[in-house]
Design an enzyme around this catalytic site. Structure first.
Site, PDB file in Angstrom:
ATOM      1  N   LYS A  57       0.827  -1.214   0.000  1.00 57.12           N
ATOM      2  CA  LYS A  57       0.000   0.000   0.000  1.00 57.12           C
ATOM      3  C   LYS A  57       0.862   1.265   0.000  1.00 57.12           C
ATOM      4  O   LYS A  57       0.585   2.199  -0.732  1.00 57.12           O
ATOM      5  CB  LYS A  57      -0.922   0.033   1.223  1.00 57.12           C
TER       6      LYS A  57
ATOM      7  N   ARG B 265      -9.270   1.065   9.058  1.00 55.55           N
ATOM      8  CA  ARG B 265      -8.738  -0.256   9.357  1.00 55.55           C
ATOM      9  C   ARG B 265      -9.766  -1.124  10.058  1.00 55.55           C
ATOM     10  O   ARG B 265      -9.483  -2.280  10.363  1.00 55.55           O
ATOM     11  CB  ARG B 265      -7.530  -0.093  10.266  1.00 55.55           C
TER      12      ARG B 265
ATOM     13  N   ARG C 113      11.837  -6.779   5.147  1.00 55.89           N
ATOM     14  CA  ARG C 113      11.828  -5.353   5.478  1.00 55.89           C
ATOM     15  C   ARG C 113      12.440  -5.122   6.867  1.00 55.89           C
ATOM     16  O   ARG C 113      13.104  -4.121   7.111  1.00 55.89           O
ATOM     17  CB  ARG C 113      10.387  -4.830   5.444  1.00 55.89           C
TER      18      ARG C 113
ATOM     19  N   ARG D 216      12.018  -1.887  11.586  1.00 56.87           N
ATOM     20  CA  ARG D 216      10.815  -1.407  12.268  1.00 56.87           C
ATOM     21  C   ARG D 216      10.500  -2.307  13.455  1.00 56.87           C
ATOM     22  O   ARG D 216      10.571  -3.521  13.356  1.00 56.87           O
ATOM     23  CB  ARG D 216       9.642  -1.418  11.272  1.00 56.87           C
TER      24      ARG D 216
ATOM     25  N   ARG E 202      -0.147  -8.955  13.453  1.00 60.49           N
ATOM     26  CA  ARG E 202      -0.704  -7.942  12.556  1.00 60.49           C
ATOM     27  C   ARG E 202      -1.545  -8.578  11.463  1.00 60.49           C
ATOM     28  O   ARG E 202      -2.565  -8.019  11.050  1.00 60.49           O
ATOM     29  CB  ARG E 202       0.426  -7.088  11.968  1.00 60.49           C
TER      30      ARG E 202
HETATM   31  P1  ADP Z   1       1.303  -2.116   8.086  1.00 62.32           P
HETATM   32  O1  ADP Z   1       0.173  -1.899   7.146  1.00 62.32           O
HETATM   33  O2  ADP Z   1       2.585  -2.450   7.413  1.00 62.32           O
HETATM   34  O3  ADP Z   1       0.988  -3.023   9.229  1.00 62.32           O
HETATM   35  P2  ADP Z   1       1.083   0.670   8.998  1.00 62.32           P
HETATM   36  O4  ADP Z   1       2.237   1.548   8.809  1.00 62.32           O
HETATM   37  O5  ADP Z   1      -0.142   0.931   8.198  1.00 62.32           O
HETATM   38  O6  ADP Z   1       1.636  -0.775   8.802  1.00 62.32           O
HETATM   39  O7  ADP Z   1       0.642   0.661  10.542  1.00 62.32           O
HETATM   40  C1  ADP Z   1       1.520   0.359  11.590  1.00 62.32           C
HETATM   41  C2  ADP Z   1       0.768   0.300  12.919  1.00 62.32           C
HETATM   42  O8  ADP Z   1       0.181   1.584  13.202  1.00 62.32           O
HETATM   43  C3  ADP Z   1      -0.414  -0.662  12.984  1.00 62.32           C
HETATM   44  O9  ADP Z   1      -0.004  -1.978  13.279  1.00 62.32           O
HETATM   45  C4  ADP Z   1      -1.262  -0.031  14.075  1.00 62.32           C
HETATM   46  O10 ADP Z   1      -0.760  -0.311  15.356  1.00 62.32           O
HETATM   47  C5  ADP Z   1      -1.091   1.440  13.822  1.00 62.32           C
HETATM   48  N1  ADP Z   1      -2.138   1.971  12.916  1.00 62.32           N
HETATM   49  C6  ADP Z   1      -1.940   2.484  11.664  1.00 62.32           C
HETATM   50  N2  ADP Z   1      -3.108   2.875  11.115  1.00 62.32           N
HETATM   51  C7  ADP Z   1      -4.070   2.590  12.031  1.00 62.32           C
HETATM   52  C8  ADP Z   1      -5.485   2.742  12.061  1.00 62.32           C
HETATM   53  N3  ADP Z   1      -6.173   3.247  11.032  1.00 62.32           N
HETATM   54  N4  ADP Z   1      -6.155   2.330  13.179  1.00 62.32           N
HETATM   55  C9  ADP Z   1      -5.503   1.830  14.226  1.00 62.32           C
HETATM   56  N5  ADP Z   1      -4.174   1.651  14.269  1.00 62.32           N
HETATM   57  C10 ADP Z   1      -3.448   2.034  13.195  1.00 62.32           C
END
Ligand code: ADP
Length: 187
Positions: free
Chosen positions: A13, A88, A128, A134, A145
């Site tokens: 994404k 999400r 990654r 990270r 996740r």
């Molecule tokens: P990825 O899609 O690779 O898991 P992101 O960078 O989108 O990573 O998100 C990393 C973390 O940030 C998530 O695991 C969550 O803890 C938090 N997060 C991101 N966006 C949201 C959201 N819309 N609602 C709740 N938590 C979020």
């Protein structure tokens, strides 16, 4: 163009979102990036979010909704935007629909689903982890996740299907090929 990018962690994404930014000249709003920036800057919000993020859980809805609402109100987001990592869960999606109405913006045009198998996801995220380090790219957190994605985020495919907005794109192949697939379905 108002797009939501849907897909498991590691489905691409962020990468494809950047390409869409360059192509359409509209901003990408990534709640993950915004949260990581807040953690790094040591803000109150970042302090609240850190433990949850490190454990692979979802940060409280109020926090991410606040981030998105502020960003969507800014001038450069009026012509369109790409949402990466938000909504999400269904509650966030419902709030988003209401927010756009309130801001006088049209609704989401398409929810682009980047489809990638779990096996490939784990491989990519472990890879990654080595490159970016990270905190949440550790195998147990990665599994968590994916679990959270399947339980909380996957239902959004239904949510947007009911609105006739889901387009699914195979997220495996060269970045260029995947990007062209996205362009083909967002036209
Ligand atoms: P990825 O899609 O690779 O898991 P992101 O960078 O989108 O990573 O998100 C990393 C973390 O940030 C998530 O695991 C969550 O803890 C938090 N997060 C991101 N966006 C949201 C959201 N819309 N609602 C709740 N938590 C979020």
């Amino acid at each position: 163009m108002r797009l939501v990018l849907l897909g498991a962690p590691g489905s691409g994404k962020g990468t494809q979102g950047e390409k869409l930014v360059a192509h359409f000249g509209i901003p990408k709003i990534s709640t993950g990036d915004a949260l990581r920036a807040a953690v790094k800057a040591g803000t109150e919000l970042g302090k609240k979010a850190k433990a949850t993020m490190d454990a692979g859980g979802l940060v409280a809805n109020e926090i991410v909704i606040g981030i998105v609402e502020e960003r969507l109100g800014q001038a450069d987001a009026q012509k369109g935007f790409i949402l990466d990592g938000f909504p999400r869960n269904t509650a966030q999606a419902e709030v988003l629909d209401g927010m756009l109405k309130r801001l006088g913006q049209p609704g989401i045009d398409k929810a682009v689903h980047l489809h990638v198998t779990d096996e490939e996801i784990v491989k990519r995220l472990l890879d990654r982890a080595q490159k970016e380090g990270r905190e949440d790219d550790k195998e147990d957190v990665i599994r968590k996740r994916i679990e959270v994605y399947n339980a909380e985020t996957r239902p959004l495919l239904d949510y947007y299907s009911k609105q006739g907005k889901v387009v699914t794109v195979e997220g495996i192949g060269s970045l260029e090929d995947i990007f062209n697939r996205i362009l083909a379905v967002t036209r």
